[in-house]
Design a protein around this motif. Structure first.
Motif, PDB file in Angstrom:
ATOM      1  N   VAL A  25     -46.318  37.456 -50.136  1.00 55.00           N
ATOM      2  CA  VAL A  25     -44.977  37.066 -50.684  1.00 55.00           C
ATOM      3  C   VAL A  25     -45.460  35.605 -51.156  1.00 55.00           C
ATOM      4  CG1 VAL A  25     -42.834  36.016 -49.764  1.00 55.00           C
ATOM      5  CG2 VAL A  25     -43.688  38.247 -48.709  1.00 55.00           C
ATOM      6  N   ASN A  26     -46.071  34.845 -50.352  1.00 53.90           N
ATOM      7  CA  ASN A  26     -46.168  33.235 -51.032  1.00 53.90           C
ATOM      8  C   ASN A  26     -47.289  33.028 -52.097  1.00 53.90           C
ATOM      9  OD1 ASN A  26     -44.325  32.772 -48.960  1.00 53.90           O
ATOM     10  ND2 ASN A  26     -45.775  31.946 -47.488  1.00 53.90           N
ATOM     11  N   ARG A  38     -38.453  33.567 -44.242  1.00 50.99           N
ATOM     12  CA  ARG A  38     -38.940  33.864 -45.531  1.00 50.99           C
ATOM     13  C   ARG A  38     -38.407  35.030 -46.159  1.00 50.99           C
ATOM     14  NH1 ARG A  38     -39.511  32.182 -49.895  1.00 50.99           N
ATOM     15  NH2 ARG A  38     -41.394  32.546 -51.178  1.00 50.99           N
ATOM     16  N   THR A  75     -35.993  37.005 -45.366  1.00 50.86           N
ATOM     17  CA  THR A  75     -34.543  36.616 -45.440  1.00 50.86           C
ATOM     18  C   THR A  75     -34.314  36.031 -46.685  1.00 50.86           C
ATOM     19  OG1 THR A  75     -34.149  36.907 -43.127  1.00 50.86           O
ATOM     20  CG2 THR A  75     -32.494  36.179 -44.425  1.00 50.86           C
ATOM     21  N   LEU A  76     -34.795  34.965 -46.773  1.00 52.48           N
ATOM     22  CA  LEU A  76     -34.492  34.069 -48.118  1.00 52.48           C
ATOM     23  C   LEU A  76     -34.792  34.892 -49.332  1.00 52.48           C
ATOM     24  CD1 LEU A  76     -36.208  30.602 -47.192  1.00 52.48           C
ATOM     25  CD2 LEU A  76     -33.842  31.042 -47.686  1.00 52.48           C
ATOM     26  N   GLU A  77     -35.973  35.816 -49.449  1.00 50.15           N
ATOM     27  CA  GLU A  77     -36.136  36.606 -50.625  1.00 50.15           C
ATOM     28  C   GLU A  77     -35.433  38.010 -50.581  1.00 50.15           C
ATOM     29  OE1 GLU A  77     -37.585  35.658 -53.226  1.00 50.15           O
ATOM     30  OE2 GLU A  77     -38.950  34.133 -52.530  1.00 50.15           O
ATOM     31  N   ILE A  85     -46.333  27.970 -46.929  1.00 49.52           N
ATOM     32  CA  ILE A  85     -45.542  27.026 -47.588  1.00 49.52           C
ATOM     33  C   ILE A  85     -44.549  26.325 -46.935  1.00 49.52           C
ATOM     34  CG2 ILE A  85     -45.946  28.490 -49.843  1.00 49.52           C
ATOM     35  CD1 ILE A  85     -43.281  29.505 -49.614  1.00 49.52           C
ATOM     36  N   HIS A  86     -44.377  26.768 -45.908  1.00 50.87           N
ATOM     37  CA  HIS A  86     -43.115  26.032 -45.151  1.00 50.87           C
ATOM     38  C   HIS A  86     -43.448  24.674 -44.666  1.00 50.87           C
ATOM     39  CE1 HIS A  86     -45.569  28.267 -42.286  1.00 50.87           C
ATOM     40  NE2 HIS A  86     -45.209  27.156 -41.411  1.00 50.87           N
TER      41      HIS A  86
END
Lengths: 120, 416
Positions: free
Chosen positions: B146-147, B172, B174-176, B47-48
């Motif tokens: 995750v995505n 990813r 870390t963001l979550e 998704i990045h």
């Protein structure tokens, strides 16, 4: 004068940039191979920005990819994550539809990077 | 038995692009077979952003990039069988596949394009000592969880390997809200793109430890800690450098392997360097009418090169189906080891040829050369080359026409 060595993140080429913040506030960039690289280096020295890509929860319990339509200030990335994670999407969206308008007052929209239409 | 002019195995960017190119070159009797519930392949979970700058001139996320090709397939009404697993291919192009509506069925194809992609090297390939608790997964598995499922596998993470998926997942997670304690890389350099080290690690102050590996795993039911150690130049752990890191998740980003089980069943021999079938400039394998493209041929670092390569296979397959196929005597392309491999590995044309290659190490101030026997026919200087970044050279038609017919040799001189 403030000189910084940067790795450009605009494209996979990853150019090594040298950016100098001059006393008059202007920025001189070397090592870039395109205009976007110069813009990136200038932003890094003045006000760094990043595109946020993440997912948003939907009403049926699945997740949908979303991203900011343009980069947002880097320091707002975690705040924006909080805003996205607080949301449960309950209306159908497709690619490019606005999910959160003007996120955190940045003037940038968070847009859908997928299709969700399983509204109960 | 059903017959088809062209069957494409795999509906990721390679398979979709190959199908579109073949359709545009006149093939109408074709079919894409995809084992997942949707077209798109691995892009669906990537998704990045950062995809498509080269191909579309904009920065897209993986799902958006895949959707562009999905639309091209739909616009042409190219038939697709989803949720369908290919079980076997024979050398005379009989495909056996199965799904829950058709059962087991066979298709006799005039041409086949292999576009099955690649998979990640698992823990079992690494021989790390210790217990076997839950919480150890490949970076790509974590990415899918995750995505696509919205599940976080853990909160305290160590990542082994600094391939791009590992770096992307460091950001990813870390963001979550997870804490990524370390990214450990066995080699003295990262296998990931420089931009990903910058935006996925440096942006979040995640430390990257080079020449470092995981030597121990603790935990009975679930992972509790790993032990990391620095390694010497022969990649052996150095005593006195062992360090314990408490964590609940270990992500592995330690390399990708082309998924070539079907290729082998067809009777093709794989290159020990690429782990894919050797091909000519049309991406035709050693079996006439069987083509290979995308990550099943060789692992690509940029998605943009995948549809480009697949379009060559699609177009060539269309010509082959029409009977427009008259190869010249094959010229093998050999490498010197510093250049690890090329794709294609042989040339059966005297037209302009683009050779993609990868190098074995990070080298600076290099001169890449191509020799036809003793005769140097091409030379190119580069400031820096790295194993993680695929390079290419183009041999012009006027150079190709003068070839002696003996093998070509591509090598590299390394300067100061």
């Amino acid at each position: 004068m403030n000189t910084r060595e940067l790795t450009c993140i605009v494209c996979p080429r990853g150019c090594q940039l040298t950016a100098v913040l001059n006393d008059d506030g202007s920025v001189t960039v070397k090592g870039n191979t395109c205009k976007r690289g110069e813009e990136y280096a200038k932003a890094e020295l003045t006000h760094p920005v990043r595109t946020l890509t993440t997912t948003v929860r939907t009403a049926d319990g699945s997740v949908l990819p979303v991203r900011t339509a343009q980069p947002i200030p880097k320091e707002l990335v975690f705040k924006a994550m909080k805003a996205v994670n607080a949301l449960v999407l309950d209306r159908p969206v497709t690619f490019g539809d606005v999910v959160i308008a003007d996120i955190l007052g940045t003037g940038v929209d968070l847009i859908a990077a997928g299709i969700w239409n399983n509204v109960k | 038995m059903i017959t088809k002019e062209l069957v494409i195995i795999g509906g990721g960017p390679a398979g979709m692009s190959a199908a579109v190119a073949a359709f545009d070159a006149g093939v109408r009797d074709l079919l894409i077979i995809e084992r997942d519930v949707k077209l798109g392949g691995i892009l669906r979970q990537c998704i990045h952003n950062g995809f498509g700058l080269h191909r579309f001139g904009e920065e897209l996320s993986g799902p958006e990039y895949a959707y562009r090709y999905e639309k091209m397939v739909a616009e042409r009404e190219i038939p697709v069988k989803l949720n369908t697993m290919v079980l076997d291919i024979t050398s005379d192009k009989v495909i056996t596949a199965t799904n829950s509506t058709d059962g087991v069925f066979q298709i006799k194809a005039k041409a086949v394009i292999l576009a099955m992609g690649c998979r990640e090297r698992p823990r079992g390939a690494l021989a790390i000592s210790g217990t076997r608790p839950a919480g150890i997964l490949t970076a790509g598995t974590a990415q899918k969880l995750v995505n696509m499922k919205g599940c976080m596998p853990g909160k305290n993470v160590v990542i082994l390997g600094s391939g791009d998926i590992g770096l992307i997942m460091a950001r990813r997670m870390t963001l979550e809200g997870a804490k990524v304690h370390a990214v450990c890389e066995l080699m003295p350099y990262s296998g990931g793109l420089a931009r990903n080290i910058e935006q996925c690690l440096h942006d979040f102050d995640i430390p990257l430890y080079l020449s470092t590996t995981v030597v121990g795993i603790e935990g009975k039911e679930h992972l509790e800690a790993v032990t990391v150690a620095q390694v010497d130049d022969k990649r052996r752990p150095i005593p006195g450098t062992f360090r314990r890191i408490e964590c609940d998740t270990l992500l592995l980003s330690v390399g990708l392997i082309p998924e070539n089980e079907l290729t082998k069943q067809a009777g093709l021999t794989l290159s020990p360097v690429t782990n894919g079938a050797p091909v000519d400039q049309d991406r035709m394998t050693d079996i006439e009418g069987i083509y290979s493209c995308g990550n099943v041929l060789h692992v690509h670092d940029l998605v943009d090169y995948v549809p480009e390569e697949a379009a060559i296979a699609g177009k060539s397959a269309a010509a082959y189906i029409k009977g427009d196929y008259s190869p010249a005597e094959a010229i093998p392309v050999k490498t010197d080891g510093k250049v690890r491999y090329t794709v294609p590995q042989k040339l059966t044309t005297r037209d302009e040829a683009r050779l993609f290659f990868r190098v074995a190490n990070i080298f600076r101030n290099v001169r890449i050369f191509v020799k036809d026997g003793e005769n140097e026919i091409f030379s190119l200087k580069k400031i820096k080359v790295a194993p993680g970044e695929m390079e290419s050279i183009t041999l012009k038609k006027e150079v190709m026409e003068k070839l002696s017919g003996g093998e070509l040799y591509i090598g590299m001189e390394v300067g100061e």
